[in-house]
Design an enzyme around this catalytic site. Sequence first.
Site, PDB file in Angstrom:
ATOM      1  CB  SER A  42      -0.911   0.002   1.222  1.00  0.00           C
ATOM      2  OG  SER A  42      -1.321   1.287   1.584  1.00  0.00           O
ATOM      3  CB  VAL A  43       0.092   4.649  -1.387  1.00  0.00           C
ATOM      4  CG1 VAL A  43      -1.234   4.940  -0.714  1.00  0.00           C
ATOM      5  CG2 VAL A  43       0.852   5.946  -1.640  1.00  0.00           C
ATOM      6  CE  LYS A  44      -3.948   5.773   3.092  1.00  0.00           C
ATOM      7  NZ  LYS A  44      -4.284   7.195   3.246  1.00  0.00           N
ATOM      8  CG  ASP A  45       3.772   0.136   3.322  1.00  0.00           C
ATOM      9  OD1 ASP A  45       2.767   0.011   4.053  1.00  0.00           O
ATOM     10  OD2 ASP A  45       4.240  -0.798   2.640  1.00  0.00           O
ATOM     11  CB  ALA A  48       2.983   4.092   8.027  1.00  0.00           C
TER      12      ALA A  48
END
Length: 455
Positions: A42-45, A48
């Site tokens: 995911s792009v959220k890595d 985060a």
Amino acid sequence: MDYAENILGTIGNTPMVKMNVLTAELPCLVLAKYETFNPGNSVKDRMALQMIEDAEAAGILKPGGTIIEGTSGNTGMGLALAAIIKGYKMVCVISDKQSKEKMDILRAVGSEVVVCPTDVEPDDPRSYYSTSKRLAEETPNSWYVNQYDNPSNCKAHFNSTGPEIWEQTDGKVTHFVVGVGTGGTISGVGSYLKMKNPNVKIWGIDTYGSVFKKYKETGIFDENEIYSYITEGIGEDILPLNVNFSIIDGFTKVTDKDAAVYTRRLAKEEGMFLGNSAGAAVKGLLQLNEEGKFGPDDVVVVLFHDHGSRYVGKMFNDEWMRERGFLDEKVTVAEDLIKSHIDKPLITVKTEELVSHAIKRMRDYKISQIPVEDITGFVGSVDEADLFRAYMEDQNIADRPIKNVMGAQYPIVNRKAPIAEVSKLITKENNAVLVDLGDSNYHIITKHDVISAIS
């Protein structure tokens, strides 16, 4: 030798992939920034890790601490991976509309998962926003991430995603299109690209039930626009500080059905096994093209957030799609109406059973109508509305036999009866029809089945 010191060293530098089939009608080059290549898929890595490192540097995340965040699943995964490497505990607060796969994956990487109801106001103490804040207040040595308002969210994409897109397109990118949730990706990438070239257009993909599009166009936060929706990861019922509306040129809204349908089409026609927001982004691209937003010299970059493995029980499941009317199947006869529940048994009640038995079955099976039978066959029906009225008149009704309160028998039709014939039989007084499947096998068609078929 070429290797990363740990899994966090593999975040970023994701590939750019040309789209060919679904965007064939567009006059421009369409490139997909394929973020599932991050370790948490995911792009959220990206954000985060940035948020954690900035919190460490500021001294608000201390050794051995607990990270607490409200998440739709992907941010939680990125935070969980970083927490493992850095020695933190992780608590993910998630809404019940998110896929079971997301919850299972978070638990698999050692996170504690707290599930909250979706259909409540953001300031309701049961909401995942409020629950996250409360847990952070109650947990010693904890840090509440707050990805919606945390500036490190935008910073991550300004520092990494934006520059990657600029370099991978050799500075030729003219449009950036992405689903908007917390706002970190669109605002961070958009800020960087507009810094490099103020003429780059930034388009956000919104969903029905979210406030973004109208707020951008009118400056009005319209609570009447807020209602429950199925699409995951995009849209909000709040205005996160990370959504920089001055950077965004506009929004287009995509329906739940279109998002789900195009998510499946991405897998089957482009070989791209992606999440729900990717389908919304592709449909949004097509809508923007219909509005004349793209020309033959344009280079359009669309960002795909996450992996399809988190949605195998939802968009990639025929029964789930069918139950919501998302499969464009030809519905012409009675048996077509019951495809979504034909494998389930017909629930009935006997004439001499007590009303309480019918009430319990309605509750257990989440149904509103039950056929009544005796040794001769079907002889009547029970509807939850009728039972409610009877109970209000006589609260001892629960201990009386069904035959005392049952209504008329439901009409019975052949499995090949035309849908028009079935529809005529369902009225204000009669909420269901029984369909004869042969060999003494019957099933029930309700008003809900008919409405789902025509929606």
